[in-house]
Structure formats: structure tokens, C-alpha cells
Design a protein around this motif. Structure first.
Motif, PDB file in Angstrom:
ATOM      1  N   ILE A   1      85.828  66.630 115.610  1.00 19.98           N
ATOM      2  CA  ILE A   1      85.204  67.476 114.596  1.00 19.98           C
ATOM      3  C   ILE A   1      84.357  66.550 113.736  1.00 19.98           C
ATOM      4  O   ILE A   1      84.878  65.603 113.125  1.00 19.98           O
TER       5      ILE A   1
ATOM      6  N   LYS B   1      80.109  67.257 109.289  1.00 17.45           N
ATOM      7  CA  LYS B   1      79.351  68.459 108.947  1.00 17.45           C
ATOM      8  C   LYS B   1      80.018  69.735 109.455  1.00 17.45           C
ATOM      9  O   LYS B   1      79.715  70.825 108.986  1.00 17.45           O
ATOM     10  N   ASP B   2      80.938  69.597 110.414  1.00 16.51           N
ATOM     11  CA  ASP B   2      81.603  70.763 111.005  1.00 16.51           C
ATOM     12  C   ASP B   2      83.033  70.962 110.509  1.00 16.51           C
ATOM     13  O   ASP B   2      83.756  71.816 111.031  1.00 16.51           O
ATOM     14  N   GLN B   3      83.458  70.205 109.510  1.00 17.18           N
ATOM     15  CA  GLN B   3      84.853  70.294 109.069  1.00 17.18           C
ATOM     16  C   GLN B   3      85.220  71.686 108.573  1.00 17.18           C
ATOM     17  O   GLN B   3      86.307  72.160 108.844  1.00 17.18           O
ATOM     18  N   LYS B   4      84.306  72.352 107.879  1.00 14.10           N
ATOM     19  CA  LYS B   4      84.623  73.693 107.370  1.00 14.10           C
ATOM     20  C   LYS B   4      84.673  74.720 108.483  1.00 14.10           C
ATOM     21  O   LYS B   4      85.523  75.599 108.496  1.00 14.10           O
ATOM     22  N   SER B   5      83.759  74.624 109.448  1.00 13.79           N
ATOM     23  CA  SER B   5      83.698  75.619 110.524  1.00 13.79           C
ATOM     24  C   SER B   5      84.683  75.298 111.648  1.00 13.79           C
ATOM     25  O   SER B   5      85.078  76.188 112.392  1.00 13.79           O
ATOM     26  N   GLY B   6      85.059  74.021 111.794  1.00  9.71           N
ATOM     27  CA  GLY B   6      85.992  73.634 112.846  1.00  9.71           C
ATOM     28  C   GLY B   6      85.357  73.516 114.221  1.00  9.71           C
ATOM     29  O   GLY B   6      86.053  73.432 115.225  1.00  9.71           O
ATOM     30  N   VAL B   7      84.012  73.495 114.273  1.00 12.18           N
ATOM     31  CA  VAL B   7      83.311  73.365 115.554  1.00 12.18           C
ATOM     32  C   VAL B   7      83.630  72.008 116.169  1.00 12.18           C
ATOM     33  O   VAL B   7      83.566  70.978 115.498  1.00 12.18           O
ATOM     34  N   ARG B   8      83.969  72.025 117.445  1.00 13.99           N
ATOM     35  CA  ARG B   8      84.330  70.788 118.147  1.00 13.99           C
ATOM     36  C   ARG B   8      83.157  70.282 118.971  1.00 13.99           C
ATOM     37  O   ARG B   8      82.389  71.066 119.521  1.00 13.99           O
ATOM     38  N   THR B   9      83.044  68.960 119.052  1.00 18.63           N
ATOM     39  CA  THR B   9      82.002  68.313 119.831  1.00 18.63           C
ATOM     40  C   THR B   9      82.682  67.422 120.864  1.00 18.63           C
ATOM     41  O   THR B   9      83.519  66.591 120.512  1.00 18.63           O
TER      42      THR B   9
END
Length: 63
Positions: A20, A23-31
Motif C-alpha cells: 500500500i 498516497k493509497d493509505q486511505k483507500s487501501g488500494v494495493r500495488t
């Protein structure tokens, strides 16, 4: 098999992981990516070991 990304001993260069990004910590989007460097020095981190991927992105390994 899923690894526990909170323990440094489980993470090593060349390992395929999902992170994560900051920038994606709030949405939880994984890369997805491959570990290049480990950036967390402690043996354990409750939010996941911070790594740099081979493409240069930095994030915490998801469990």
C-alpha cells in the motif's frame, strides 16, 4: 500461502508482494511489485515492513 508482511524476516529482495503506497493509505488500494530494498530496519512493524519496489515505488507490505 500469504506471508506476514509485518515481520522483516519474511521479506527479501526478489519477492513478489503487494504494497500500500503512502498516497493509497486511505483507500487501501494495493500495488503489486517485486521487492528491491527493505527500508524498515526493525524486525517487526504493525503496519507492514516498508519496501522499495524494483520500479522505485515505496510502500508497506500487505499481509
Amino acid at each position: 500461502m500469504t506471508i506476514d508482511g509485518r515481520h522483516r524476516k519474511n521479506i527479501y529482495p526478489g519477492l513478489e508482494v503487494e504494497v500500500i503506497l503512502k498516497k493509497d493509505q486511505k483507500s487501501g488500494v494495493r500495488t503489486a511489485g517485486v521487492v528491491k530494498d527493505l527500508l524498515t530496519n526493525s524486525s517487526y512493524h504493525p503496519h507492514g515492513i516498508k519496501v522499495r519496489l524494483e520500479d522505485g515505488q515505496v510502500g508497506r507490505v500487505c499481509t
